[in-house]
Enzyme design. Structure first.
Site: not given
Length: 430
Positions: A265, A352, A355, A394
């Site tokens: 990204r 987060e 998702s 993460r």
């Protein structure tokens, strides 16, 4: 993408849902109503002209058969053919303009989604576990990773640039162990089929899941001959597009797939955010869950998928909370999204880590993924769902920060020890 007939017949509802997302309906829908009216008028006029042309053609045949002059009728038929061609081109032009508008309309939030303007209006639905207690001040992963010699950001900058990472020794093994652990859990216990897709996809695939045209700036484009390829921003893109332009067997639904891939990204517009550590990277690894379901089962499957993602954190002993995103915080393609947020003691915040979204038929309509309901001849669009289970980097961060010890070492969760062959990470230099 929404259905044209649905938007036409439910324009007030679409406008209200856009307002719930914090959007100006007139800016999104533009001149939809006027274009749609003109398109239908052109189609109606074309059909009327075709009927007149057919009558003229019959008249020409009769006149010629009887030996009479058919020149006037032939001239009329020629004029009608030209008129029909022009009307069909006009209708086609309106079709293209309407499609451009439809592509820009986000999905409509489900009725169960909390209405709000931003992330501040998200609603916590549950939490699991409790934050660890330390008799020392816990450190952030960027300090721990450097001190342990398992995370090297400086050499990553030398190799590539900012927002890339190099993992060393047990840091690298932890990343690999997490991916294997997640894939084993989802395939052995949750019933997903593992897929290894390409990491480069074509523009049609990016369009099918909604990355193009809106989010082109967020992705890495790779020019390739006369076509563009794209580094995948998530495994959702290639895995969802596996069934593009296909009709699925209704008896096999739901189809549940999982894939481990790198994700790329550009993070356009995010510069200055999360610049420390590996929270926001240009390249990171992720295990993705993707489902294809019948419309009547998609919300039940959405709950299951979210619970599947949560179980990863439970087995790793990591405290988290699950929140329902508000209408103002959801992605454009989603009808409903849960975010799973893990506790990071080194940063004293929830972050987060997954998702999980139900896109209903939004992606399936763009990618033309259908199924044929039992006993029916007409096909319908499937519903597509996906969620991270989990973002590996993460999760790596969460383990390092939650399992840190006073002596600077990091314990390895029991669930991962068979994959790593060690119980603790201690300092090394490279």
């Amino acid at each position: 993408m929404l259905d044209l007939n649905f938007v036409r017949e439910n324009l007030p509802l679409v406008e209200e849902k856009l307002r719930q997302r914090g959007m100006d309906p007139s800016a999104v829908l533009k001149d939809f109503r006027e274009l749609d009216t003109k398109r239908r008028q052109a189609i109606t006029e074309a059909e009327t002209s075709k009927a007149q042309r057919n009558q003229a053609t019959e008249e020409i045949g009769k006149l010629k058969k009887s030996g009479q002059d058919a020149s006037a009728a032939m001239a009329q038929a020629k004029d009608l053919r030209e008129k029909i061609s022009e009307l069909e081109k006009t209708a086609s032009d309106f079709d293209g303009q309407l499609r451009d508008i439809l592509v820009g309309i986000p999905n409509l939030p489900h009725t169960s989604v909390p209405v709000g303007k931003s992330a501040d209006d998200n609603v916590e639905v549950r939490r699991w576990g409790t934050p660890p207690k330390f008799d020392f001040t816990p450190k952030a992963h960027w300090d721990l990773g450097s001190q342990l010699g398992i995370l090297d950001l400086e050499r990553a900058v030398k190799l590539t640039g900012a927002r890339f990472a190099v993992y060393w020794d047990l840091g690298a093994k932890l990343e690999r162990a997490l991916a294997n652990f997640m894939l084993d859990l989802h395939t052995r216990e949750h019933g997903y089929t593992e897929v290894l897709p390409p990491y480069l996809v074509n523009s049609e695939s990016m369009y099918g899941t909604g990355q193009l045209p809106k989010f082109a700036a967020d992705s890495f484009r790779v020019p390739h001959g006369d076509k563009d390829l794209w580094l995948i921003p998530t495994a959702e893109v290639p895995v969802t597009n596996l069934y593009r332009d296909e009709i699925l067997d209704a008896a096999k639904l739901p189809i549940s797939l999982t894939a481990y891939t790198p994700c790329f990204r550009s993070e356009a517009g995010s510069y200055g955010k999360d610049v420390r550590g590996i929270i926001r990277q240009h390249q990171f690894q992720k295990v993705e869950l993707v489902k294809f379901t019948r419309p009547d089962q998609s919300y039940e499957e959405h709950e299951k998928l979210t619970r599947n993602a949560e179980e990863v954190l439970q087995k790793l002993g990591l405290h988290y909370r699950t929140v329902a995103l508000s209408t103002g915080d959801m992605g454009a393609a989603s009808a409903k999204t849960y975010d799973i947020e893990v506790w990071l003691p080194g940063q004293q915040l929830y972050r987060e880590i997954s998702s999980c979204s139900n896109f209903e038929a939004y992606q399936a309509r763009r990618a033309n993924i259908r199924y044929r309901p039992e006993g029916k001849n007409k096909t319908e669009f499937v519903h597509t769902l996906n969620g991270s289970a989990l973002a590996v980097g993460r999760t790596w961060v969460a383990i390092v920060e939650n399992y840190q010890q006073a002596d600077g070492s990091v314990l390895i969760p029991e669930a991962l020890r068979p994959y790593i062959g060690a119980e603790r990470m201690t300092a090394k230099s490279f």
